[in-house]
Scaffold this motif. Structure first.
Motif, PDB file in Angstrom:
ATOM      1  N   PRO A  50       0.818  -1.220   0.000  1.00 21.13           N
ATOM      2  CA  PRO A  50       0.000   0.000   0.000  1.00 21.13           C
ATOM      3  C   PRO A  50       0.848   1.265   0.000  1.00 21.13           C
ATOM      4  O   PRO A  50       1.902   1.327   0.620  1.00 21.13           O
ATOM      5  N   GLY A  51       0.381   2.268  -0.723  1.00 24.43           N
ATOM      6  CA  GLY A  51       1.025   3.573  -0.724  1.00 24.43           C
ATOM      7  C   GLY A  51       2.259   3.691  -1.586  1.00 24.43           C
ATOM      8  O   GLY A  51       3.009   4.657  -1.447  1.00 24.43           O
ATOM      9  N   ARG A  52       2.479   2.721  -2.488  1.00 20.99           N
ATOM     10  CA  ARG A  52       3.660   2.820  -3.356  1.00 20.99           C
ATOM     11  C   ARG A  52       3.589   4.109  -4.153  1.00 20.99           C
ATOM     12  O   ARG A  52       2.550   4.459  -4.723  1.00 20.99           O
ATOM     13  N   LEU A  53       4.720   4.812  -4.184  1.00 24.00           N
ATOM     14  CA  LEU A  53       4.771   6.059  -4.941  1.00 24.00           C
ATOM     15  C   LEU A  53       4.710   5.757  -6.438  1.00 24.00           C
ATOM     16  O   LEU A  53       5.276   4.751  -6.892  1.00 24.00           O
ATOM     17  N   PRO A  54       4.040   6.619  -7.216  1.00 25.75           N
ATOM     18  CA  PRO A  54       3.937   6.394  -8.661  1.00 25.75           C
ATOM     19  C   PRO A  54       5.310   6.307  -9.320  1.00 25.75           C
ATOM     20  O   PRO A  54       6.194   7.108  -9.027  1.00 25.75           O
ATOM     21  N   ASP A  55       5.462   5.327 -10.183  1.00 20.26           N
ATOM     22  CA  ASP A  55       6.694   5.132 -10.954  1.00 20.26           C
ATOM     23  C   ASP A  55       7.937   4.917 -10.089  1.00 20.26           C
ATOM     24  O   ASP A  55       9.058   5.105 -10.559  1.00 20.26           O
ATOM     25  N   ALA A  56       7.748   4.542  -8.837  1.00 20.21           N
ATOM     26  CA  ALA A  56       8.895   4.316  -7.943  1.00 20.21           C
ATOM     27  C   ALA A  56       9.557   2.982  -8.271  1.00 20.21           C
ATOM     28  O   ALA A  56       8.872   1.986  -8.497  1.00 20.21           O
ATOM     29  N   PRO A  57      10.889   2.934  -8.264  1.00 17.32           N
ATOM     30  CA  PRO A  57      11.580   1.681  -8.534  1.00 17.32           C
ATOM     31  C   PRO A  57      11.526   0.752  -7.323  1.00 17.32           C
ATOM     32  O   PRO A  57      11.259   1.179  -6.198  1.00 17.32           O
ATOM     33  N   VAL A  58      11.802  -0.491  -7.548  1.00 17.44           N
ATOM     34  CA  VAL A  58      12.026  -1.439  -6.459  1.00 17.44           C
ATOM     35  C   VAL A  58      13.353  -1.058  -5.812  1.00 17.44           C
ATOM     36  O   VAL A  58      14.302  -0.669  -6.511  1.00 17.44           O
ATOM     37  N   VAL A  59      13.407  -1.153  -4.475  1.00 14.13           N
ATOM     38  CA  VAL A  59      14.639  -0.810  -3.765  1.00 14.13           C
ATOM     39  C   VAL A  59      15.031  -1.923  -2.810  1.00 14.13           C
ATOM     40  O   VAL A  59      14.186  -2.663  -2.304  1.00 14.13           O
ATOM     41  N   GLY A  60      16.318  -2.027  -2.582  1.00 16.26           N
ATOM     42  CA  GLY A  60      16.873  -2.873  -1.536  1.00 16.26           C
ATOM     43  C   GLY A  60      17.575  -1.948  -0.565  1.00 16.26           C
ATOM     44  O   GLY A  60      18.500  -1.239  -0.954  1.00 16.26           O
ATOM     45  N   VAL A  61      17.098  -1.906   0.681  1.00 21.19           N
ATOM     46  CA  VAL A  61      17.621  -0.957   1.661  1.00 21.19           C
ATOM     47  C   VAL A  61      18.447  -1.695   2.707  1.00 21.19           C
ATOM     48  O   VAL A  61      18.006  -2.712   3.252  1.00 21.19           O
ATOM     49  N   TYR A  62      19.610  -1.162   2.999  1.00 22.09           N
ATOM     50  CA  TYR A  62      20.520  -1.704   4.014  1.00 22.09           C
ATOM     51  C   TYR A  62      20.506  -0.731   5.183  1.00 22.09           C
ATOM     52  O   TYR A  62      20.746   0.469   4.991  1.00 22.09           O
ATOM     53  N   SER A  63      20.230  -1.235   6.390  1.00 25.85           N
ATOM     54  CA  SER A  63      20.084  -0.345   7.539  1.00 25.85           C
ATOM     55  C   SER A  63      20.421  -1.082   8.832  1.00 25.85           C
ATOM     56  O   SER A  63      20.738  -2.269   8.818  1.00 25.85           O
ATOM     57  N   ALA A  64      20.302  -0.352   9.941  1.00 25.22           N
ATOM     58  CA  ALA A  64      20.528  -0.905  11.286  1.00 25.22           C
ATOM     59  C   ALA A  64      21.864  -1.642  11.358  1.00 25.22           C
ATOM     60  O   ALA A  64      21.952  -2.755  11.878  1.00 25.22           O
ATOM     61  N   TYR A  65      22.900  -0.988  10.833  1.00 25.54           N
ATOM     62  CA  TYR A  65      24.235  -1.586  10.855  1.00 25.54           C
ATOM     63  C   TYR A  65      24.719  -1.748  12.297  1.00 25.54           C
ATOM     64  O   TYR A  65      24.642  -0.822  13.095  1.00 25.54           O
ATOM     65  N   GLU A  66      25.200  -2.940  12.595  1.00 26.39           N
ATOM     66  CA  GLU A  66      25.780  -3.205  13.907  1.00 26.39           C
ATOM     67  C   GLU A  66      27.093  -2.437  14.084  1.00 26.39           C
ATOM     68  O   GLU A  66      27.386  -1.938  15.161  1.00 26.39           O
ATOM     69  N   SER A  67      27.869  -2.361  12.997  1.00 25.65           N
ATOM     70  CA  SER A  67      29.160  -1.679  13.072  1.00 25.65           C
ATOM     71  C   SER A  67      29.556  -1.175  11.689  1.00 25.65           C
ATOM     72  O   SER A  67      29.338  -0.030  11.358  1.00 25.65           O
ATOM     73  N   ASP A  68      30.101  -2.054  10.880  1.00 26.33           N
ATOM     74  CA  ASP A  68      30.590  -1.703   9.556  1.00 26.33           C
ATOM     75  C   ASP A  68      30.231  -2.846   8.606  1.00 26.33           C
ATOM     76  O   ASP A  68      29.308  -3.613   8.882  1.00 26.33           O
ATOM     77  N   ALA A  69      30.972  -3.000   7.521  1.00 33.33           N
ATOM     78  CA  ALA A  69      30.669  -4.047   6.538  1.00 33.33           C
ATOM     79  C   ALA A  69      30.848  -5.451   7.097  1.00 33.33           C
ATOM     80  O   ALA A  69      30.396  -6.425   6.492  1.00 33.33           O
ATOM     81  N   ASN A  70      31.471  -5.588   8.263  1.00 35.99           N
ATOM     82  CA  ASN A  70      31.691  -6.907   8.861  1.00 35.99           C
ATOM     83  C   ASN A  70      30.625  -7.307   9.875  1.00 35.99           C
ATOM     84  O   ASN A  70      30.575  -8.462  10.284  1.00 35.99           O
ATOM     85  N   GLY A  71      29.809  -6.378  10.314  1.00 42.30           N
ATOM     86  CA  GLY A  71      28.792  -6.666  11.324  1.00 42.30           C
ATOM     87  C   GLY A  71      27.446  -7.010  10.716  1.00 42.30           C
ATOM     88  O   GLY A  71      27.271  -7.063   9.502  1.00 42.30           O
ATOM     89  N   PHE A  72      26.473  -7.238  11.592  1.00 42.57           N
ATOM     90  CA  PHE A  72      25.110  -7.521  11.147  1.00 42.57           C
ATOM     91  C   PHE A  72      24.440  -6.248  10.644  1.00 42.57           C
ATOM     92  O   PHE A  72      24.783  -5.141  11.063  1.00 42.57           O
ATOM     93  N   PHE A  73      23.465  -6.422   9.757  1.00 43.35           N
ATOM     94  CA  PHE A  73      22.681  -5.312   9.218  1.00 43.35           C
ATOM     95  C   PHE A  73      21.345  -5.864   8.740  1.00 43.35           C
ATOM     96  O   PHE A  73      21.187  -7.072   8.557  1.00 43.35           O
ATOM     97  N   ASN A  74      20.375  -4.975   8.537  1.00 42.26           N
ATOM     98  CA  ASN A  74      19.081  -5.348   7.980  1.00 42.26           C
ATOM     99  C   ASN A  74      19.083  -5.098   6.480  1.00 42.26           C
ATOM    100  O   ASN A  74      19.699  -4.139   6.013  1.00 42.26           O
ATOM    101  N   VAL A  75      18.358  -5.943   5.755  1.00 43.61           N
ATOM    102  CA  VAL A  75      18.109  -5.733   4.329  1.00 43.61           C
ATOM    103  C   VAL A  75      16.606  -5.766   4.129  1.00 43.61           C
ATOM    104  O   VAL A  75      15.947  -6.721   4.555  1.00 43.61           O
TER     105      VAL A  75
END
Length: 153
Positions: A50-75
Motif C-alpha cells: 500500500p502507498g507505493r509512490l507512482p513510478d517508484a523503482p524497487v529498492v533494496g535498503v541496508y540499515s541498522a548496521y551493527e558496526s561496519d561491513a563486517n557486522g550484522f545489518f538489515n536488508v
C-alpha cells in the motif's frame, strides 16, 4: 567508472526485511538475501504494498548496521511509499550525501559485481567515510541497478 556524489532527500520504503551479515551471505547454506528477494517477487509485493509512490523503482535498503561491513545489518526488499503500512516492514532512508555506483547486466550477478566494486572503491579511498546508516539499491530497469552508499560529506 567513478561513482557520482548526489544528495538524497529522506524517503520511506516498505517491504520484507531480514537481518544478516556479509560473512553469511558468502555461503549458500546461510545466505538470506536471495530468499528474501524470492519471497518479494513471488508475492508480487512491488504491486501490492500500500502507498507505493507512482513510478517508484524497487529498492533494496541496508540499515541498522551493527558496526561496519563486517557486522550484522538489515536488508529490506521493498518500494518507496507515501506512508508506513502495518502489513510490511518500514524503513526511513536518511537524507544526506550518497555515492552512486551503477551496475549493468543480468541480475543478481550485476548487483553482486556492483558491491564488489564498492568494497574495492572504499579500500582504495580510505579518506571517504561511509555513514553506515542507510544505503540502498535502486533497480531502474531489468539490467540496471544504482547502489547508493551514504557518506560523510
Amino acid at each position: 567508472m567513478e561513482p557520482t556524489l548526489v544528495h538524497v532527500s529522506r524517503f520511506l520504503a516498505a517491504g520484507l526485511t531480514v537481518r544478516t551479515q556479509n560473512r553469511d551471505e558468502m555461503r549458500q547454506d546461510s545466505a538470506q538475501i536471495p530468499e528474501l528477494w524470492g519471497r518479494f517477487f513471488a508475492g508480487d509485493l512491488a504491486n501490492t504494498i500500500p502507498g507505493r509512490l507512482p513510478d517508484a523503482p524497487v529498492v533494496g535498503v541496508y540499515s541498522a548496521y551493527e558496526s561496519d561491513a563486517n557486522g550484522f545489518f538489515n536488508v529490506t526488499a521493498g518500494v518507496p511509499v507515501s506512508a508506513a503500512s502495518s502489513d510490511f516492514d518500514g524503513i526511513e532512508i536518511e537524507e544526506g550525501s550518497y555515492l552512486v555506483f551503477e551496475a549493468r547486466g543480468a541480475m543478481p550477478d550485476a548487483v553482486i559485481q556492483g558491491w564488489g566494486t564498492i568494497w574495492q572503491y572504499f579500500a582504495q579511498h580510505p579518506e571517504v567515510q561511509r555513514r553506515y546508516a542507510t544505503d540502498f539499491e535502486s533497480y531502474d530497469g531489468p539490467d540496471l541497478v544504482r547502489i547508493h552508499i551514504g557518506v560523510v560529506a
